[in-house]
Enzyme design. Structure first.
Site, PDB file in Angstrom:
ATOM      1  N   SER A   1     -38.745 -11.904  -2.860  1.00  0.00           N
ATOM      2  CA  SER A   1     -39.187 -13.147  -3.498  1.00  0.00           C
ATOM      3  C   SER A   1     -38.924 -13.124  -5.007  1.00  0.00           C
ATOM      4  CB  SER A   1     -40.664 -13.371  -3.184  1.00  0.00           C
ATOM      5  OG  SER A   1     -41.138 -14.603  -3.639  1.00  0.00           O
TER       6      SER A   1
ATOM      7  N   ASP B   1     -38.595 -19.722   6.515  1.00  0.00           N
ATOM      8  CA  ASP B   1     -39.087 -19.433   5.167  1.00  0.00           C
ATOM      9  C   ASP B   1     -39.042 -20.697   4.321  1.00  0.00           C
ATOM     10  OD1 ASP B   1     -39.584 -18.442   2.597  1.00  0.00           O
ATOM     11  OD2 ASP B   1     -38.481 -16.585   2.970  1.00  0.00           O
TER      12      ASP B   1
ATOM     13  N   HIS C   1     -41.643 -16.202   5.008  1.00  0.00           N
ATOM     14  CA  HIS C   1     -41.537 -15.486   3.740  1.00  0.00           C
ATOM     15  C   HIS C   1     -42.295 -14.160   3.743  1.00  0.00           C
ATOM     16  CE1 HIS C   1     -40.201 -15.758  -0.432  1.00  0.00           C
ATOM     17  NE2 HIS C   1     -41.374 -15.277  -0.813  1.00  0.00           N
TER      18      HIS C   1
END
Length: 336
Positions: free
Chosen positions: A106, A279, A312
């Site tokens: 991320s 995601d 995610h």
């Protein structure tokens, strides 16, 4: 920083793992030992180091400022690119005397991509593995994306002040409970937090969630959140926009913030991208756009890995992440 290494660590290849937004180094170990990346890497013969982004539990000190001051939080991921990436990579390199593998998730991918685009630390890295990569955020549908799309972050910052973004602080928790993003107000939104920020994940179990609520989420700066919202809203990977041409001119010598050009990333560094079909932060359309920017990268230096059912947080805490992601990741590392 923290480190996990078995005997003979000085002779093992170093790996630096860097967490994502509102997380810290602990997030890599919320899963079972069999599915936690650091323990898997140590078992495969690597020397594992953890970065902890400034402002998180393990990284709250400063040479002159206190974390209760506004000045302490006067930063975005630009400062992580300019200072922190080089500092952590350089520290591991200096301690081990070896080039290192970098693994980011991320925000940890965004910082690495922007840093590499400016030529930082390329000579000290063997490779970079980027899980749930974020760079272009036009199609992001999580909390940050919604805030960016509706220009709501500016209002939130005016209300809360340009300080710490910590969902456990009463003033921010109160704000969250007043928004449509919080569905479970009886538990102060914390149980909804992962879904609020990342969207639905396929493979998180109850025990992992208990650990998450105990140790996470971690603070970041309001400016960091605003900067991410700017990317989502404006559709370009640029430095922080002060919202005033004069301030931008003073900071950058131009009225609009300069762009990070990912096409400048060295074609010789090996890159591993792993992203998921569910995601909502690292959306598949945005990842495709990112990969298009790297179309001239040496083909034998670029590995792309896709997991259709992953969201995610699954890339860090999913119960099947070893099988779906980490086995391929370790194979990639072993070939560098």
């Amino acid at each position: 920083m923290q480190r996990i290494s078995a005997s003979g660590g000085a002779h093992r290849a170093p790996v630096l793992v860097q967490h994502g937004i509102t997380m810290d180094g602990m997030s890599w170990m919320l899963n079972s030992p069999e599915e936690s990346l650091p323990f898997i890497l140590v078992g495969k013969g690597f020397d594992v180091w953890f970065g902890n982004t400034r402002g998180t539990k393990w990284s709250r000190r400063h040479a002159t400022l206190n974390s209760s001051s506004k000045e302490y939080w006067n930063w975005s991921w630009d400062e992580l690119v300019e200072y922190d990436f080089s500092a952590t990579v350089g520290f591991v390199y200096g301690k081990t005397g070896q080039k290192l593998h970098y693994i980011g998730h991320s925000l940890g991918t965004l910082v690495a991509l922007a840093s590499l685009s400016e030529g930082k630390m390329v000579e000290k890295l063997r490779c970079a593995a980027l899980l749930s990569p974020i760079a272009y955020l036009n199609h992001m549908t999580g909390l940050i994306g919604v805030l960016g799309a509706f220009s709501f972050m500016g209002e939130a910052i005016a209300l809360l002040g340009p300080e710490e973004f910590n969902v456990k602080l009463p003033k921010i928790m109160k704000w969250l409970t007043m928004t449509p993003f919080c569905h479970n107000r009886n538990t102060n939104c914390l149980e909804d937090l992962i879904n609020i920020i990342t969207g639905e994940n396929c493979c998180l179990d109850g025990m992992t969630m208990e650990h998450f609520l105990r140790y996470e989420p971690q603070p970041t700066s309001m400016r960091n959140m605003e900067h991410l919202a700017q990317i989502s809203r404006n559709g370009v990977l640029a430095k922080y926009n002060y919202g005033n041409p004069m301030q931008n001119m003073q900071q950058y010598g131009m009225v609009t913030p300069p762009l990070y050009n990912l096409e400048n990333i060295s074609r010789n560094i090996s890159l591993f991208f792993s992203y998921g079909g569910k995601d909502c932060l690292s959306d598949t359309i945005d990842v495709t756009h990112l990969l298009e920017k790297l179309k001239n990268h040496d083909s034998d230096k670029l590995t792309v890995h896709f997991v259709k059912e992953f969201g995610h947080a699954d890339f860090v805490m999913g119960t099947s992440v070893k099988e779906n992601v980490y086995n391929a990741l370790v194979t990639f590392l072993n070939h560098q």
